[in-house]
Design a protein around this motif. Structure first.
Motif, PDB file in Angstrom:
ATOM      1  N   ALA A  48      40.570 -24.175   8.646  1.00 52.39           N
ATOM      2  CA  ALA A  48      41.228 -23.732   9.530  1.00 52.39           C
ATOM      3  C   ALA A  48      40.299 -22.650  10.583  1.00 52.39           C
ATOM      4  N   GLU A  49      39.193 -23.058  10.396  1.00 51.61           N
ATOM      5  CA  GLU A  49      37.795 -21.636  11.294  1.00 51.61           C
ATOM      6  C   GLU A  49      37.969 -22.758  12.463  1.00 51.61           C
ATOM      7  N   VAL A  50      38.200 -23.943  12.581  1.00 49.38           N
ATOM      8  CA  VAL A  50      38.916 -24.039  13.839  1.00 49.38           C
ATOM      9  C   VAL A  50      39.554 -24.215  14.761  1.00 49.38           C
ATOM     10  N   PRO A  51      40.565 -23.762  15.115  1.00 54.07           N
ATOM     11  CA  PRO A  51      41.956 -23.277  15.076  1.00 54.07           C
ATOM     12  C   PRO A  51      41.925 -22.007  15.528  1.00 54.07           C
ATOM     13  N   VAL A  52      41.195 -21.158  14.500  1.00 51.72           N
ATOM     14  CA  VAL A  52      41.731 -20.310  14.353  1.00 51.72           C
ATOM     15  C   VAL A  52      40.651 -19.245  15.822  1.00 51.72           C
ATOM     16  N   THR A  53      39.433 -19.704  14.825  1.00 52.24           N
ATOM     17  CA  THR A  53      38.751 -19.200  15.833  1.00 52.24           C
ATOM     18  C   THR A  53      38.554 -19.706  17.798  1.00 52.24           C
ATOM     19  N   ASN A  54      39.347 -20.576  17.692  1.00 52.56           N
ATOM     20  CA  ASN A  54      39.838 -21.226  19.224  1.00 52.56           C
ATOM     21  C   ASN A  54      40.844 -19.944  19.771  1.00 52.56           C
ATOM     22  N   LEU A  55      41.220 -19.234  19.071  1.00 51.54           N
ATOM     23  CA  LEU A  55      42.546 -18.342  19.208  1.00 51.54           C
ATOM     24  C   LEU A  55      41.426 -17.589  20.922  1.00 51.54           C
ATOM     25  N   PHE A  56      40.647 -17.252  20.195  1.00 49.57           N
ATOM     26  CA  PHE A  56      39.460 -16.193  21.804  1.00 49.57           C
ATOM     27  C   PHE A  56      38.307 -17.459  22.138  1.00 49.57           C
ATOM     28  N   ARG A  57      38.776 -18.222  22.102  1.00 44.96           N
ATOM     29  CA  ARG A  57      38.002 -19.330  23.785  1.00 44.96           C
ATOM     30  C   ARG A  57      38.561 -18.959  24.935  1.00 44.96           C
ATOM     31  N   ASP A  58      37.482 -18.340  25.914  1.00 44.90           N
ATOM     32  CA  ASP A  58      37.488 -17.628  27.047  1.00 44.90           C
ATOM     33  C   ASP A  58      38.097 -16.654  27.261  1.00 44.90           C
ATOM     34  N   GLU A  59      37.988 -16.060  26.333  1.00 46.70           N
ATOM     35  CA  GLU A  59      38.403 -14.464  26.281  1.00 46.70           C
ATOM     36  C   GLU A  59      37.352 -13.730  26.045  1.00 46.70           C
ATOM     37  N   LEU A  60      37.640 -12.169  27.112  1.00 42.27           N
ATOM     38  CA  LEU A  60      36.888 -11.679  27.555  1.00 42.27           C
ATOM     39  C   LEU A  60      37.669 -10.317  26.687  1.00 42.27           C
ATOM     40  N   VAL A  61      36.793  -9.182  25.317  1.00 41.10           N
ATOM     41  CA  VAL A  61      37.549  -8.491  24.776  1.00 41.10           C
ATOM     42  C   VAL A  61      36.823  -7.508  24.617  1.00 41.10           C
ATOM     43  N   THR A  62      37.540  -6.496  24.325  1.00 41.12           N
ATOM     44  CA  THR A  62      37.159  -5.103  24.688  1.00 41.12           C
ATOM     45  C   THR A  62      36.047  -4.578  23.513  1.00 41.12           C
ATOM     46  N   GLU A  63      34.914  -3.830  23.154  1.00 37.25           N
ATOM     47  CA  GLU A  63      34.750  -3.139  22.127  1.00 37.25           C
ATOM     48  C   GLU A  63      35.109  -3.083  21.150  1.00 37.25           C
ATOM     49  N   LYS A  64      35.859  -2.233  21.905  1.00 40.64           N
ATOM     50  CA  LYS A  64      37.331  -1.191  20.742  1.00 40.64           C
ATOM     51  C   LYS A  64      38.023  -2.116  19.786  1.00 40.64           C
ATOM     52  N   GLU A  65      37.654  -3.671  20.252  1.00 40.01           N
ATOM     53  CA  GLU A  65      38.875  -4.483  19.635  1.00 40.01           C
ATOM     54  C   GLU A  65      38.338  -5.031  18.552  1.00 40.01           C
ATOM     55  N   LEU A  66      37.009  -4.463  18.024  1.00 43.06           N
ATOM     56  CA  LEU A  66      35.783  -5.654  17.290  1.00 43.06           C
ATOM     57  C   LEU A  66      35.613  -4.614  16.374  1.00 43.06           C
ATOM     58  N   PRO A  67      35.587  -5.036  15.057  1.00 35.10           N
ATOM     59  CA  PRO A  67      35.738  -6.545  14.805  1.00 35.10           C
ATOM     60  C   PRO A  67      37.271  -6.930  14.751  1.00 35.10           C
ATOM     61  N   ILE A  68      37.509  -8.857  14.838  1.00 41.03           N
ATOM     62  CA  ILE A  68      38.279  -9.102  14.860  1.00 41.03           C
ATOM     63  C   ILE A  68      38.613  -9.596  13.728  1.00 41.03           C
ATOM     64  N   CYS A  69      39.479  -9.528  12.476  1.00 35.82           N
ATOM     65  CA  CYS A  69      39.545 -10.369  11.300  1.00 35.82           C
ATOM     66  C   CYS A  69      40.973 -10.924  11.364  1.00 35.82           C
ATOM     67  N   CYS A  70      40.946 -12.074  10.988  1.00 40.00           N
ATOM     68  CA  CYS A  70      40.996 -13.644  10.893  1.00 40.00           C
ATOM     69  C   CYS A  70      41.416 -13.951   9.125  1.00 40.00           C
ATOM     70  N   THR A  71      42.677 -14.465   9.182  1.00 38.09           N
ATOM     71  CA  THR A  71      42.604 -15.362   7.608  1.00 38.09           C
ATOM     72  C   THR A  71      43.637 -15.992   8.067  1.00 38.09           C
ATOM     73  N   GLY A  72      43.973 -17.766   8.031  1.00 38.33           N
ATOM     74  CA  GLY A  72      44.971 -18.033   7.789  1.00 38.33           C
ATOM     75  C   GLY A  72      44.856 -19.300   6.640  1.00 38.33           C
ATOM     76  N   TYR A  73      45.987 -19.694   6.428  1.00 34.68           N
ATOM     77  CA  TYR A  73      45.699 -20.983   5.379  1.00 34.68           C
ATOM     78  C   TYR A  73      47.081 -22.482   6.065  1.00 34.68           C
ATOM     79  N   THR A  74      45.466 -23.265   5.530  1.00 31.83           N
ATOM     80  CA  THR A  74      46.015 -24.989   6.869  1.00 31.83           C
ATOM     81  C   THR A  74      45.888 -26.118   5.566  1.00 31.83           C
ATOM     82  N   PRO A  75      46.329 -26.959   5.801  1.00 33.55           N
ATOM     83  CA  PRO A  75      45.980 -28.317   5.307  1.00 33.55           C
ATOM     84  C   PRO A  75      44.511 -28.441   5.388  1.00 33.55           C
TER      85      PRO A  75
END
Length: 423
Positions: free
Chosen positions: A234-261
């Protein structure tokens, strides 16, 4: 992907660091620097040519206005040649940039200073161990025999449907799988990770973004008709959620979890060490991913390690943590800790989680940046960890919790399963 500016500034240091991976960095880093010099020289020529072309274009207009047609036509000829030159320089610049990018894709990440030299997993350093290894009754069985005895996992049926490495979970085995997934997700969301459901196939750009391509292309299942890849984690699709993104300092940290086969083509050798659930082509995993400010990423890594520790304590499984050496660390990681559960019936350690800091390596590929308090754009740091991979956790539970009465379910899972024993 390494930054060219950092390669130029730290070439000798990088060569020494890459040697920890048994990677000879000198020739390729020197080629990167030479290509970058060629790129900058070509860019300078192109800029100069375009500037001259623009100047002449303005002069042509003035000459025509003043009736100096002959001079204007001469300049038009020069301008036409400059445009042809700029086209050639633009093509050359694109080719150089493409060659440089492809070359950078082949260079692994720089290991953290704490990563030790080493050739293979035999040289990994044990940094922590916890839990008592249970004493089993005489005649204790490995999990593949327990699966058959209690009719909870059918490996042969998976072979019939698909092939080796695709087990079928049945009855209480399937319910235990579901219980583990829900328990892991609950633990992660309670710790502040936002849950995502993501696609199980990704495009080529996503594979390059997190570093599975081109490094692990042969290990991924490729849907050739649509040029898509089944995800290895799941690292691949979850991390790519943020591809080509410019986030603000206030948004960090971004913490995600997901289940996949997860799907992996990696072929295993024969023997007990790859029997049953020890190595599969399809398996379930719950992942955690973080996007951090650079100065906070190693504190975040420690927090992720502590989080996985807490899960294993609640499951009451004996485990240890290894800091991977240079010869065993993943291509994109700067520092990785592996968690292993002890399988009493097999008398061996089974890897059940990897927790890694990629620093800015993935972020540079992804073009994942954040705007700091001074308004400057910086590359973020990315981290990920298994929390947890199910097959070997399940194997550890089946083997370590077997009793004459049946397989006892860890207390923390009973509310999720709805039963206390597999019998």
């Amino acid at each position: 992907m390494l930054l060219v500016t950092n390669i130029i500034a730290n070439k000798e240091e990088y060569i020494k660091s890459l040697a920890k991976r048994n990677f000879d960095g000198a020739p390729i880093l020197e080629k990167v620097i030479a290509l970058d010099e060629d790129r900058r020289a070509t860019q300078a020529k192109l800029d100069h040519t375009l500037a001259d072309s623009n100047t002449f274009s303005k002069q042509i207009g003035m000459l025509f206005k003043n009736g100096e047609q002959q001079k204007a036509n001469l300049l038009k000829e020069k301008t036409a040649q400059l445009k042809e030159n700029s086209k050639e320089l633009g093509t050359k610049l694109t080719q150089i940039q493409e060659e440089l990018t492809q070359l950078l894709y082949t260079i692994p990440n720089i290991p953290h200073t704490s990563v030790a030299n080493g050739q293979s997993e035999e040289d990994n350093e044990e940094v922590y161990k916890e839990g008592d290894i249970p004493t089993l009754e005489e005649g204790a069985l490995p999990h593949w025999e327990l699966a058959k005895k209690y009719d909870i996992i059918d490996f042969e049926l998976g072979v019939k449907i698909t092939g080796a490495g695709f087990p079928v979970y049945k009855g209480k085995g399937a319910r235990l799988q579901r219980a583990l997934i829900n328990y892991f997700l609950d633990k992660n969301t309670e710790a502040g990770y936002k849950e995502f459901q993501v696609p199980h196939l990704v495009n080529e750009t996503s594979g390059y973004g997190t570093g599975q391509l081109p490094d692990k292309e042969g290990q991924m299942y490729h849907v050739t008709g649509d040029d898509l890849y089944l995800i290895p984690t799941a690292e691949v699709p979850v991390t790519n959620l943020f591809r080509d993104e410019l986030v603000t300092e206030k948004e960090l940290p971004i913490c995600c979890t997901g289940y996949t086969p997860c799907f992996r083509r990696e072929a295993g050798s024969y023997g007990a060490h790859v029997r049953g659930l020890n190595r599969l082509h399809q398996f379930d995993k719950v992942e955690i991913v973080r996007v951090e400010k650079p100065e906070n990423s190693y504190q975040a890594l420690d927090g992720m390690v502590a989080h996985v520790k807490d899960i294993l304590r609640e499951l009451e499984l004996p485990y240890r943590i290894l800091r991977l050496c240079g010869g065993d660390i993943g291509f994109t990681a700067a520092l990785t800790y592996d968690f292993e559960v002890f399988s009493t019936a097999q008398d061996r350690w089974l890897e059940i989680s990897s927790v890694s800091n990629f620093e800015s390596y993935q972020a540079n590929r992804l073009k994942l940046r954040f705007k700091d308090s001074n308004g400057k754009n910086q590359l973020a740091h990315t981290l990920n960890g298994s929390s947890l991979a199910l097959p070997r956790v399940l194997a550890g539970i089946l083997e370590n919790y077997q009793t004459p009465k049946g397989i006892k379910i860890p207390k923390v899972l009973v509310p999720y399963c709805g039963f206390e024993y597999i019998d």
